[in-house]
Design a protein around this motif. Sequence first.
Motif, PDB file in Angstrom:
ATOM      1  N   PHE B  67       0.801  -1.058  -0.123  1.00  0.00           N
ATOM      2  CA  PHE B  67      -0.003  -0.038   0.193  1.00  0.00           C
ATOM      3  C   PHE B  67       0.990   1.164  -0.112  1.00  0.00           C
ATOM      4  CE2 PHE B  67      -4.498  -0.666  -0.121  1.00  0.00           C
ATOM      5  CZ  PHE B  67      -4.753  -1.843   0.126  1.00  0.00           C
ATOM      6  N   VAL B  68       2.030   1.250   0.546  1.00  0.00           N
ATOM      7  CA  VAL B  68       2.993   2.284   0.698  1.00  0.00           C
ATOM      8  C   VAL B  68       3.219   2.598  -0.845  1.00  0.00           C
ATOM      9  CG1 VAL B  68       5.246   3.025   1.485  1.00  0.00           C
ATOM     10  CG2 VAL B  68       3.741   2.162   3.111  1.00  0.00           C
ATOM     11  N   GLU B  69       3.824   1.574  -1.381  1.00  0.00           N
ATOM     12  CA  GLU B  69       4.101   1.643  -2.948  1.00  0.00           C
ATOM     13  C   GLU B  69       3.048   2.278  -3.831  1.00  0.00           C
ATOM     14  OE1 GLU B  69       7.334   0.147  -3.381  1.00  0.00           O
ATOM     15  OE2 GLU B  69       7.350   0.025  -5.568  1.00  0.00           O
ATOM     16  N   LEU B  70       1.763   1.530  -3.418  1.00  0.00           N
ATOM     17  CA  LEU B  70       0.662   2.122  -4.250  1.00  0.00           C
ATOM     18  C   LEU B  70       0.503   3.574  -4.175  1.00  0.00           C
ATOM     19  CD1 LEU B  70      -1.476   0.778  -5.961  1.00  0.00           C
ATOM     20  CD2 LEU B  70      -2.706   0.305  -4.092  1.00  0.00           C
ATOM     21  N   SER B  71       0.455   3.921  -2.998  1.00  0.00           N
ATOM     22  CA  SER B  71       0.192   5.352  -2.717  1.00  0.00           C
ATOM     23  C   SER B  71       1.450   6.275  -2.934  1.00  0.00           C
ATOM     24  CB  SER B  71      -0.593   5.393  -1.205  1.00  0.00           C
ATOM     25  OG  SER B  71       0.452   5.174  -0.381  1.00  0.00           O
ATOM     26  N   GLY B  72       2.402   5.843  -3.668  1.00  0.00           N
ATOM     27  CA  GLY B  72       3.346   6.832  -4.029  1.00  0.00           C
ATOM     28  C   GLY B  72       4.625   6.797  -3.160  1.00  0.00           C
ATOM     29  N   GLY B  73       4.683   5.581  -2.360  1.00  0.00           N
ATOM     30  CA  GLY B  73       5.945   5.698  -1.509  1.00  0.00           C
ATOM     31  C   GLY B  73       5.824   6.227  -0.069  1.00  0.00           C
ATOM     32  N   SER B  74       6.964   6.028   0.686  1.00  0.00           N
ATOM     33  CA  SER B  74       6.988   6.219   1.998  1.00  0.00           C
ATOM     34  C   SER B  74       7.305   7.759   2.284  1.00  0.00           C
ATOM     35  CB  SER B  74       7.881   5.421   2.861  1.00  0.00           C
ATOM     36  OG  SER B  74       9.284   5.724   2.395  1.00  0.00           O
ATOM     37  N   GLN B  75       7.621   8.456   1.322  1.00  0.00           N
ATOM     38  CA  GLN B  75       8.196   9.870   1.445  1.00  0.00           C
ATOM     39  C   GLN B  75       7.212  10.291   0.193  1.00  0.00           C
ATOM     40  OE1 GLN B  75       9.777  11.600   3.432  1.00  0.00           O
ATOM     41  NE2 GLN B  75      10.538   9.720   4.791  1.00  0.00           N
ATOM     42  N   PRO B  76       6.004  10.808   0.297  1.00  0.00           N
ATOM     43  CA  PRO B  76       5.360  10.991  -0.834  1.00  0.00           C
ATOM     44  C   PRO B  76       5.641  12.617  -1.122  1.00  0.00           C
ATOM     45  CG  PRO B  76       3.833  11.310   1.116  1.00  0.00           C
ATOM     46  CD  PRO B  76       5.121  10.551   1.384  1.00  0.00           C
ATOM     47  N   ALA B  77       5.891  13.032  -2.376  1.00  0.00           N
ATOM     48  CA  ALA B  77       6.240  14.393  -2.681  1.00  0.00           C
ATOM     49  C   ALA B  77       5.395  15.451  -1.884  1.00  0.00           C
ATOM     50  CB  ALA B  77       5.919  14.405  -4.300  1.00  0.00           C
ATOM     51  N   ALA B  78       6.056  16.466  -1.458  1.00  0.00           N
ATOM     52  CA  ALA B  78       5.392  17.650  -1.048  1.00  0.00           C
ATOM     53  C   ALA B  78       4.443  18.176  -1.937  1.00  0.00           C
ATOM     54  CB  ALA B  78       6.411  18.514  -0.468  1.00  0.00           C
ATOM     55  N   LEU B  79       3.257  18.852  -1.358  1.00  0.00           N
ATOM     56  CA  LEU B  79       2.386  19.513  -2.190  1.00  0.00           C
ATOM     57  C   LEU B  79       3.263  20.453  -3.166  1.00  0.00           C
ATOM     58  CD1 LEU B  79       0.316  17.802  -0.611  1.00  0.00           C
ATOM     59  CD2 LEU B  79      -0.850  20.000  -0.788  1.00  0.00           C
ATOM     60  N   PRO B  80       2.902  20.824  -4.447  1.00  0.00           N
ATOM     61  CA  PRO B  80       3.240  21.803  -4.974  1.00  0.00           C
ATOM     62  C   PRO B  80       2.930  23.138  -4.245  1.00  0.00           C
ATOM     63  CG  PRO B  80       1.420  21.027  -6.433  1.00  0.00           C
ATOM     64  CD  PRO B  80       1.598  20.001  -5.289  1.00  0.00           C
ATOM     65  N   ASP B  81       3.927  24.060  -4.182  1.00  0.00           N
ATOM     66  CA  ASP B  81       3.672  25.422  -3.612  1.00  0.00           C
ATOM     67  C   ASP B  81       3.512  26.396  -4.787  1.00  0.00           C
ATOM     68  OD1 ASP B  81       3.136  27.615  -2.107  1.00  0.00           O
ATOM     69  OD2 ASP B  81       4.517  27.086  -0.497  1.00  0.00           O
ATOM     70  N   THR B  82       2.443  26.582  -5.285  1.00  0.00           N
ATOM     71  CA  THR B  82       2.348  27.604  -6.346  1.00  0.00           C
ATOM     72  C   THR B  82       2.246  29.058  -5.983  1.00  0.00           C
ATOM     73  OG1 THR B  82       0.159  27.527  -6.679  1.00  0.00           O
ATOM     74  CG2 THR B  82       1.395  25.865  -7.892  1.00  0.00           C
ATOM     75  N   GLY B  83       2.071  29.187  -4.633  1.00  0.00           N
ATOM     76  CA  GLY B  83       1.469  30.532  -4.024  1.00  0.00           C
ATOM     77  C   GLY B  83      -0.054  30.693  -3.883  1.00  0.00           C
ATOM     78  N   LEU B  85      -2.921  28.691  -3.040  1.00  0.00           N
ATOM     79  CA  LEU B  85      -3.495  27.833  -1.905  1.00  0.00           C
ATOM     80  C   LEU B  85      -4.376  27.023  -2.702  1.00  0.00           C
ATOM     81  CD1 LEU B  85      -3.062  26.238   0.537  1.00  0.00           C
ATOM     82  CD2 LEU B  85      -4.580  28.065   1.597  1.00  0.00           C
ATOM     83  N   LYS B  86      -5.676  27.914  -3.047  1.00  0.00           N
ATOM     84  CA  LYS B  86      -6.804  27.024  -3.530  1.00  0.00           C
ATOM     85  C   LYS B  86      -6.484  26.041  -4.532  1.00  0.00           C
ATOM     86  CE  LYS B  86     -11.371  28.449  -4.781  1.00  0.00           C
ATOM     87  NZ  LYS B  86     -11.388  28.483  -6.370  1.00  0.00           N
ATOM     88  N   ALA B  87      -5.671  26.482  -5.769  1.00  0.00           N
ATOM     89  CA  ALA B  87      -5.162  25.604  -6.698  1.00  0.00           C
ATOM     90  C   ALA B  87      -4.480  24.386  -6.426  1.00  0.00           C
ATOM     91  CB  ALA B  87      -4.475  26.545  -7.731  1.00  0.00           C
ATOM     92  N   ASP B  88      -3.738  24.741  -5.317  1.00  0.00           N
ATOM     93  CA  ASP B  88      -2.550  23.455  -4.668  1.00  0.00           C
ATOM     94  C   ASP B  88      -3.539  22.407  -3.982  1.00  0.00           C
ATOM     95  OD1 ASP B  88      -0.660  24.770  -5.962  1.00  0.00           O
ATOM     96  OD2 ASP B  88       0.102  25.564  -4.154  1.00  0.00           O
ATOM     97  N   LEU B  89      -4.620  23.035  -3.135  1.00  0.00           N
ATOM     98  CA  LEU B  89      -5.555  22.207  -2.277  1.00  0.00           C
ATOM     99  C   LEU B  89      -6.346  21.340  -3.323  1.00  0.00           C
ATOM    100  CD1 LEU B  89      -6.190  24.324   0.517  1.00  0.00           C
ATOM    101  CD2 LEU B  89      -4.590  22.364   0.459  1.00  0.00           C
ATOM    102  N   GLU B  90      -6.927  22.302  -4.517  1.00  0.00           N
ATOM    103  CA  GLU B  90      -7.799  21.463  -5.477  1.00  0.00           C
ATOM    104  C   GLU B  90      -6.832  20.264  -6.176  1.00  0.00           C
ATOM    105  OE1 GLU B  90     -10.716  25.205  -6.600  1.00  0.00           O
ATOM    106  OE2 GLU B  90      -9.170  24.674  -8.018  1.00  0.00           O
ATOM    107  N   GLY B  91      -5.701  20.522  -6.255  1.00  0.00           N
ATOM    108  CA  GLY B  91      -4.945  19.575  -6.965  1.00  0.00           C
ATOM    109  C   GLY B  91      -4.786  18.185  -6.181  1.00  0.00           C
ATOM    110  N   VAL B  92      -4.705  18.442  -4.819  1.00  0.00           N
ATOM    111  CA  VAL B  92      -4.272  17.323  -3.892  1.00  0.00           C
ATOM    112  C   VAL B  92      -5.458  16.569  -3.729  1.00  0.00           C
ATOM    113  CG1 VAL B  92      -4.342  18.549  -1.733  1.00  0.00           C
ATOM    114  CG2 VAL B  92      -2.920  16.304  -2.174  1.00  0.00           C
ATOM    115  N   LEU B  93      -6.688  17.367  -3.686  1.00  0.00           N
ATOM    116  CA  LEU B  93      -7.884  16.535  -3.574  1.00  0.00           C
ATOM    117  C   LEU B  93      -8.661  16.125  -4.485  1.00  0.00           C
ATOM    118  CD1 LEU B  93      -7.881  17.964  -0.551  1.00  0.00           C
ATOM    119  CD2 LEU B  93     -10.346  18.267  -0.762  1.00  0.00           C
ATOM    120  N   ARG B  94      -8.340  16.570  -5.737  1.00  0.00           N
ATOM    121  CA  ARG B  94      -8.699  15.892  -7.054  1.00  0.00           C
ATOM    122  C   ARG B  94      -7.953  14.507  -7.216  1.00  0.00           C
ATOM    123  NH1 ARG B  94      -9.574  20.221 -11.724  1.00  0.00           N
ATOM    124  NH2 ARG B  94     -11.197  21.462 -10.861  1.00  0.00           N
TER     125      ARG B  94
END
Lengths: 202, 202
Positions: B67-83, B85-94
Motif C-alpha cells: 500500500f505504501v508503494e501503491l500510494s506513492g512511496g513512504s516519502q510522498p512528494a510535498a504538495l506543489p507550492d505555487t503560491g 493555496l486554493k489551486a494547490d489544495l484542489e490539485g491534491v484533493l482531486r
Amino acid sequence: MADPKTPEPSRRSERSRQAILTAAVELVGEVGYARLTVEAIAARAGVGKQTIYRWWPSKGAVVLDAFVELSGGSQPAALPDTGDLKADLEGVLRATVQELTDPRFELPSRALTAESQADAALAQQFVEAVLRPHLKAIQERLRSAQRAGQVAKGVDLEVAVELLVGPLFHRWLLRTAPLTSAYADTVVALAMAALRPPPKGR
Amino acid sequence: MADPKTPEPSRRSERSRQAILTAAVELVGEVGYARLTVEAIAARAGVGKQTIYRWWPSKGAVVLDAFVELSGGSQPAALPDTGDLKADLEGVLRATVQELTDPRFELPSRALTAESQADAALAQQFVEAVLRPHLKAIQERLRSAQRAGQVAKGVDLEVAVELLVGPLFHRWLLRTAPLTSAYADTVVALAMAALRPPPKGR
C-alpha cells in the motif's frame, strides 16, 4: 397474528422485538456481520427462529432495524433551533462523538461499516435507513440558518453537512487521533467560518 | 543474500519484489485481508514462499509495503507550492478522488479499511505507514500558507487537514453520494473560507 387469547399479546410481542434487536446488535459487534446468523439471534433473544422470520425477511433486515432503533429511530428528532447555530451544531456533533465512542454502539457500527466495504447493497441500505435521516436533520437546521442569513446563500447544504460530520467519521474510521468533544467543537468553529456570509466584497 | 554468480541479481530481486507487492494488493482486493495468505501471494507472484519471508516477517508487513508503494512511496512528494493555496489544495484533493475511485486502488483499500475496523493494530500501522505521510504533506502546505498570511493564525492545522480530507473519506467510505472532482472543489472552496484570516473584527 398473535393469539387473541394470550394475555397482553402486544406487550409480549414488543418485549420479543426488543430482545431480538438487542441480540442482533450485540452479535454483530461480537462476531461481525458475515458470520451472524438468524439462529444465533433467536438463541440469544430467547425466541424461535420463526418468530424472527414472521417479522423480518432476512438477517440484514433485522440488523438494519436494530441500528435504526439504536440510533434513535427512523424519524430522528429535528435539531434544536435555539437561534444560536454554533451551539446547536456543537450539540449535535458532541452527541455524535458520544455515540461513536459508546461501547454499545462502537463495535457493532464498526462491524457494519467493515461489511459495507465489501457489500455495496448493504452499504446503501445502511446509509438510507440509519445515516441519511441524521444528515437530513442537520441539513434542515442549516437551511433554517441560511434563511435567517447566518449561512451564505450560495452554500451547498449537502456538502456543508459532510464538512461537519466528515472530519468526525474520518477520525473514527481511520483512527487518526482520539475522537473528543474538543475536536467536535473545533470542527464546528471552522465550519461556522466556512459557512457564514461574506462581510461584503470578495 | 543473492547468489553473486546470478546475472543482474538486483534487477531480478526488484522484479520479484514488485511482483509480490502487486500480487498482495490484488489479492487483498479479491479475497479480503483476513483470508489472504503468504502462500497465495507467492503463487500469484511466481516466487517461493521463502522469498517473501526473506524480505518480510508477515503477511501484514507485505500488505503495508504494497500500500505504501501503491500510494506513492513512504516519502510522498510535498504538495506543489505555487503560491495559490486554493489551486494547490484542489490539485491534491482531486488526486485523492482519482486514487479512491481507481479500481486498482479501491477494492484493496476498502478491504484494508474493513479489516482495520476489527483490528486496531493493523489500523494503526496502516495510518502511520500509508495515510499519515499524505496528511503531513497537506499540513505542510497549509503551514506555509499560514506563514504567508493566507491562513488564520489560530487555526489548528491538523484539524484543518481533516476538514479537507474528512468529507472525501465520508463519501467514499459511507457511499453517501458519488465522489467527484466537483465535490472536491466544493470542499476546497468551503475550507478556504474556513481557514482564511478574518477581515478585521468579529
